[in-house]
Scaffold this active site. Structure first.
Site, mmCIF file in Angstrom:
data_model
loop_
_atom_site.group_PDB
_atom_site.id
_atom_site.type_symbol
_atom_site.label_atom_id
_atom_site.label_comp_id
_atom_site.label_asym_id
_atom_site.label_seq_id
_atom_site.Cartn_x
_atom_site.Cartn_y
_atom_site.Cartn_z
ATOM 1 N N THR A 1 0.824 -1.203 0.000
ATOM 2 C CA THR A 1 0.000 0.000 0.000
ATOM 3 C C THR A 1 0.861 1.258 0.000
ATOM 4 O OG1 THR A 1 -1.519 1.268 1.397
ATOM 5 C CG2 THR A 1 -0.116 -0.288 2.527
ATOM 6 N N ASP A 2 0.280 2.354 -0.484
ATOM 7 C CA ASP A 2 0.983 3.644 -0.424
ATOM 8 C C ASP A 2 1.071 4.174 1.013
ATOM 9 O OD1 ASP A 2 -1.696 4.328 -0.064
ATOM 10 O OD2 ASP A 2 -1.760 5.789 -1.709
ATOM 11 N N GLU A 3 0.305 3.563 1.929
ATOM 12 C CA GLU A 3 0.301 4.065 3.308
ATOM 13 C C GLU A 3 1.640 3.859 4.011
ATOM 14 O OE1 GLU A 3 -3.037 3.117 5.717
ATOM 15 O OE2 GLU A 3 -4.430 3.239 4.043
ATOM 16 N N LYS B 1 2.333 -3.361 7.308
ATOM 17 C CA LYS B 1 2.562 -3.504 5.860
ATOM 18 C C LYS B 1 3.996 -3.071 5.524
ATOM 19 C CE LYS B 1 0.102 -4.605 3.009
ATOM 20 N NZ LYS B 1 -0.233 -5.957 2.458
ATOM 21 N N SER C 1 2.093 0.235 9.531
ATOM 22 C CA SER C 1 3.428 -0.144 10.004
ATOM 23 C C SER C 1 3.664 -1.644 9.824
ATOM 24 C CB SER C 1 3.648 0.281 11.456
ATOM 25 O OG SER C 1 2.723 -0.328 12.299
ATOM 26 N N PHE D 1 -14.675 3.066 3.400
ATOM 27 C CA PHE D 1 -15.361 4.356 3.268
ATOM 28 C C PHE D 1 -16.526 4.346 2.262
ATOM 29 C CE2 PHE D 1 -15.302 8.723 1.287
ATOM 30 C CZ PHE D 1 -15.974 9.356 2.330
ATOM 31 N N TYR E 1 -1.834 -0.710 11.143
ATOM 32 C CA TYR E 1 -1.964 -1.386 9.845
ATOM 33 C C TYR E 1 -0.781 -1.063 8.942
ATOM 34 C CZ TYR E 1 -3.250 -1.782 4.916
ATOM 35 O OH TYR E 1 -3.225 -2.027 3.562
HETATM 36 P P1 NAD Z 1 -9.620 -7.527 2.367
HETATM 37 O O1 NAD Z 1 -9.625 -7.268 3.822
HETATM 38 O O2 NAD Z 1 -10.855 -7.247 1.562
HETATM 39 O O3 NAD Z 1 -9.236 -9.056 2.088
HETATM 40 C C1 NAD Z 1 -8.233 -9.721 2.784
HETATM 41 C C2 NAD Z 1 -8.326 -11.217 2.472
HETATM 42 O O4 NAD Z 1 -7.235 -11.886 3.134
HETATM 43 C C3 NAD Z 1 -9.611 -11.866 2.976
HETATM 44 O O5 NAD Z 1 -10.133 -12.739 2.003
HETATM 45 C C4 NAD Z 1 -9.159 -12.652 4.221
HETATM 46 O O6 NAD Z 1 -9.963 -13.777 4.494
HETATM 47 C C5 NAD Z 1 -7.744 -13.021 3.816
HETATM 48 N N1 NAD Z 1 -6.876 -13.283 4.989
HETATM 49 C C6 NAD Z 1 -6.707 -12.484 6.091
HETATM 50 N N2 NAD Z 1 -5.851 -13.044 6.947
HETATM 51 C C7 NAD Z 1 -5.442 -14.221 6.387
HETATM 52 C C8 NAD Z 1 -4.545 -15.243 6.778
HETATM 53 N N3 NAD Z 1 -3.886 -15.170 7.958
HETATM 54 N N4 NAD Z 1 -4.347 -16.300 5.954
HETATM 55 C C9 NAD Z 1 -5.008 -16.376 4.775
HETATM 56 N N5 NAD Z 1 -5.884 -15.438 4.350
HETATM 57 C C10 NAD Z 1 -6.098 -14.371 5.147
HETATM 58 O O7 NAD Z 1 -8.368 -6.724 1.790
HETATM 59 P P2 NAD Z 1 -8.209 -5.908 0.427
HETATM 60 O O8 NAD Z 1 -8.728 -4.527 0.598
HETATM 61 O O9 NAD Z 1 -8.688 -6.744 -0.682
HETATM 62 O O10 NAD Z 1 -6.619 -5.795 0.365
HETATM 63 C C11 NAD Z 1 -5.841 -6.833 -0.219
HETATM 64 C C12 NAD Z 1 -4.379 -6.458 -0.183
HETATM 65 O O11 NAD Z 1 -4.163 -5.244 -0.902
HETATM 66 C C13 NAD Z 1 -3.825 -6.202 1.212
HETATM 67 O O12 NAD Z 1 -2.517 -6.721 1.277
HETATM 68 C C14 NAD Z 1 -3.801 -4.687 1.329
HETATM 69 O O13 NAD Z 1 -2.792 -4.265 2.212
HETATM 70 C C15 NAD Z 1 -3.484 -4.298 -0.092
HETATM 71 N N6 NAD Z 1 -3.946 -2.956 -0.510
HETATM 72 C C16 NAD Z 1 -5.237 -2.591 -0.314
HETATM 73 C C17 NAD Z 1 -5.694 -1.342 -0.758
HETATM 74 C C18 NAD Z 1 -7.144 -0.928 -0.597
HETATM 75 O O14 NAD Z 1 -7.502 0.162 -1.000
HETATM 76 N N7 NAD Z 1 -8.025 -1.747 -0.033
HETATM 77 C C19 NAD Z 1 -4.807 -0.485 -1.382
HETATM 78 C C20 NAD Z 1 -3.463 -0.884 -1.555
HETATM 79 C C21 NAD Z 1 -3.060 -2.136 -1.126
HETATM 80 O O1 TDX Z 2 -16.901 6.006 7.826
HETATM 81 C C1 TDX Z 2 -15.847 6.482 7.390
HETATM 82 N N1 TDX Z 2 -15.723 7.836 7.292
HETATM 83 C C2 TDX Z 2 -14.594 8.447 6.820
HETATM 84 O O2 TDX Z 2 -14.525 9.683 6.746
HETATM 85 C C3 TDX Z 2 -14.732 5.648 6.988
HETATM 86 C C4 TDX Z 2 -14.841 4.156 7.095
HETATM 87 C C5 TDX Z 2 -13.606 6.272 6.502
HETATM 88 N N2 TDX Z 2 -13.529 7.623 6.425
HETATM 89 C C6 TDX Z 2 -12.320 8.251 5.845
HETATM 90 C C7 TDX Z 2 -10.989 7.773 6.392
HETATM 91 C C8 TDX Z 2 -10.075 7.904 5.181
HETATM 92 O O3 TDX Z 2 -9.598 9.237 5.088
HETATM 93 O O4 TDX Z 2 -12.316 7.862 4.464
HETATM 94 C C9 TDX Z 2 -10.976 7.634 3.997
HETATM 95 C C10 TDX Z 2 -10.877 6.210 3.462
HETATM 96 O O5 TDX Z 2 -10.985 5.331 4.574
HETATM 97 P P1 TDX Z 2 -10.828 3.741 4.451
HETATM 98 O O6 TDX Z 2 -11.811 3.217 3.447
HETATM 99 O O7 TDX Z 2 -10.820 3.173 5.805
HETATM 100 O O8 TDX Z 2 -9.402 3.611 3.719
HETATM 101 P P2 TDX Z 2 -7.905 4.071 4.154
HETATM 102 O O9 TDX Z 2 -7.762 4.176 5.610
HETATM 103 O O10 TDX Z 2 -7.541 5.220 3.286
HETATM 104 O O11 TDX Z 2 -7.084 2.741 3.680
HETATM 105 C C11 TDX Z 2 -7.417 2.068 2.443
HETATM 106 O O12 TDX Z 2 -6.502 2.397 1.427
HETATM 107 C C12 TDX Z 2 -5.185 1.907 1.579
HETATM 108 C C13 TDX Z 2 -7.454 0.564 2.655
HETATM 109 O O13 TDX Z 2 -8.372 0.257 3.686
HETATM 110 C C14 TDX Z 2 -6.096 0.016 2.957
HETATM 111 O O14 TDX Z 2 -6.126 -1.391 3.023
HETATM 112 C C15 TDX Z 2 -5.155 0.415 1.867
HETATM 113 O O15 TDX Z 2 -3.847 0.033 2.185
#
Ligand code: NAD
Ligand code: TDX
Length: 340
Positions: free
Chosen positions: A129-131, A160, A158, A196, A156
């Site tokens: 992630t970019d975080e 990653k 940290s 979100f 989270y």
């Molecule tokens: P998610 O929470 O929707 O899915 C996570 C999946 O991992 C689930 O299917 C869960 O069952 C599985 N899982 C969790 N712990 C496990 C374990 N110990 N063993 C096996 N499986 C396990 O997550 P997501 O939003 O799809 O994110 C996927 C990946 O992409 C993550 O590594 C996240 O850091 C990265 N990422 C997410 C975003 C975002 O915007 N959501 C952005 C950049 C990177």
């Molecule tokens: O109810 C809400 N209200 C609100 O204002 C929620 C759930 C979030 N927010 C804000 C927090 C953030 O600024 O919206 C923004 C997006 O929040 P999230 O969806 O929780 O995402 P973020 O914390 O940015 O992280 C996401 O992007 C990077 C993913 O969850 C991560 O897995 C990924 O690494």
């Protein structure tokens, strides 16, 4: 452009029943017909086998298990050409409430996978992630690049960042054939209702006012999950070993703008939401410069019309209530306990 291409026949996708991992599995089945996918997923609260239901059984196999299970991981890695690692605890708010599963899955789980990959010589792609780069000020002209120092803010991010550093060390010290990608905020279908956009959309379907943290001016750099998948495939097959690539689609928007777009789609007034308690340590702004990926590998995002992608995503949540309904009540109970 690189002149060598890695052509895996069998890949293990960890976390393939989550939001982004399942999109990647669909992407591979659709776009790369010769490839067999083994999904390794623990099916935590965030994993749902329905996300990959209906895919041909000769192309996709689901193994329910934990990435921290060294014996299971060793067996699966011994039978594959490559591992694409998505599995993680992924939600910042949860990591603040209880960091322990983040350490276990994100750090120990990654360690277990890269140890198996080094033993068996498997290609490894690490999805991050970019975080890991922390945040930028709203008025900072800079964006994150592959050279930006790591400065994660939350439990989270940290964990990653820790996992990224393990992969870098394993590549340098043990010659692990690894690449890393750091992507910005994804949106699209199958995203858990804790995040979100799905949270606000499903609140509005339920007639509940959306919830905005802080002053609503925090900026996220949105990318459609389909573009993330095409970028990961591109890096897996054509990326240079040992390199990191940032993935983003120039989608910077502040949260209040996204929320107003969602309210408009529901025909609600633009101030029809609640301000709630801010997230502790809330990152201000993320912004990705994806020049390296675009120039070196020729990748381009396709789904760059955010308004169109958001409208389609809202339609998906309207049409797929049976998918998200079971998770909604418990998610909102968790938020209510946190004053959010
Ligand atoms: P998610 O929470 O929707 O899915 C996570 C999946 O991992 C689930 O299917 C869960 O069952 C599985 N899982 C969790 N712990 C496990 C374990 N110990 N063993 C096996 N499986 C396990 O997550 P997501 O939003 O799809 O994110 C996927 C990946 O992409 C993550 O590594 C996240 O850091 C990265 N990422 C997410 C975003 C975002 O915007 N959501 C952005 C950049 C990177
Ligand atoms: O109810 C809400 N209200 C609100 O204002 C929620 C759930 C979030 N927010 C804000 C927090 C953030 O600024 O919206 C923004 C997006 O929040 P999230 O969806 O929780 O995402 P973020 O914390 O940015 O992280 C996401 O992007 C990077 C993913 O969850 C991560 O897995 C990924 O690494």
């Amino acid at each position: 452009m690189p002149d060598t291409t890695f052509e895996p026949k069998r890949i293990v996708v960890t976390g393939g029943c989550g939001f982004i991992g399942s999109n990647f599995v669909h992407h591979v089945v659709r776009e790369h017909p010769g490839v067999h996918v083994t999904v390794l997923d623990k099916l935590t609260y965030a994993g749902n086998p329905d996300n990959i239901a209906g895919l041909p059984s000769d192309r996709v196999e689901l193994v329910v298990g934990d990435i921290c299970d060294a014996d299971l991981v060793d067996r699966l890695v011994s039978e594959t050409d490559a591992v694409v690692h998505y599995a993680a605890e992924s939600h910042n708010d949860n990591s603040i409430a209880d960091p322990s599963p983040f350490l276990k899955t994100n750090v120990e789980g990654t360690y277990t996978l890269i140890e198996a990959c080094r033993r068996h010589g498997a290609r490894y792609h690490h999805v991050s992630t970019d975080e890991v780069y922390g945040d930028l000020a709203l008025d900072d002209p800079a964006r994150f690049t592959e050279e930006t120092p790591y400065r994660p803010s939350s439990p989270y991010s940290s964990t990653k960042a820790s996992s990224d550093l393990l992969v870098r060390a394993w590549a340098r010290t043990f010659g692990l054939r690894a690449t890393i990608s750091n992507c910005s905020n994804n949106y699209g279908p199958y995203q858990h209702v804790e995040k979100f956009i799905p949270r606000q959309v499903t609140n509005l379907i339920d007639g509940v006012r959306p919830k905005l943290y802080g002053d609503g001016r925090n900026v996220r750099d949105w990318i459609h999950t389909e573009d993330h998948s095409s970028a990961v495939w591109c890096i897996l097959t054509r990326g240079r070993i040992g390199e990191t690539y940032l993935i983003g689609a120039d989608g910077e928007l502040d949260n209040i703008t996204v929320l107003r777009e969602i309210l408009k789609a529901f025909g609600r007034p633009e101030d029809d939401f609640d301000w709630v308690r801010d997230r502790p340590g809330h990152d201000r702004r993320y912004a990705i410069d994806a020049t390296k990926l675009r120039r070196e590998l020729g990748w381009e995002p396709r789904r760059t019309d955010f308004a169109a992608g958001l409208a389609e995503t809202i339609r998906w949540y309207r049409d797929n209530e049976a998918w998200w309904r079971p998770a909604k009540e418990a998610t909102e109970a968790r938020y209510a306990a946190q004053g959010q």
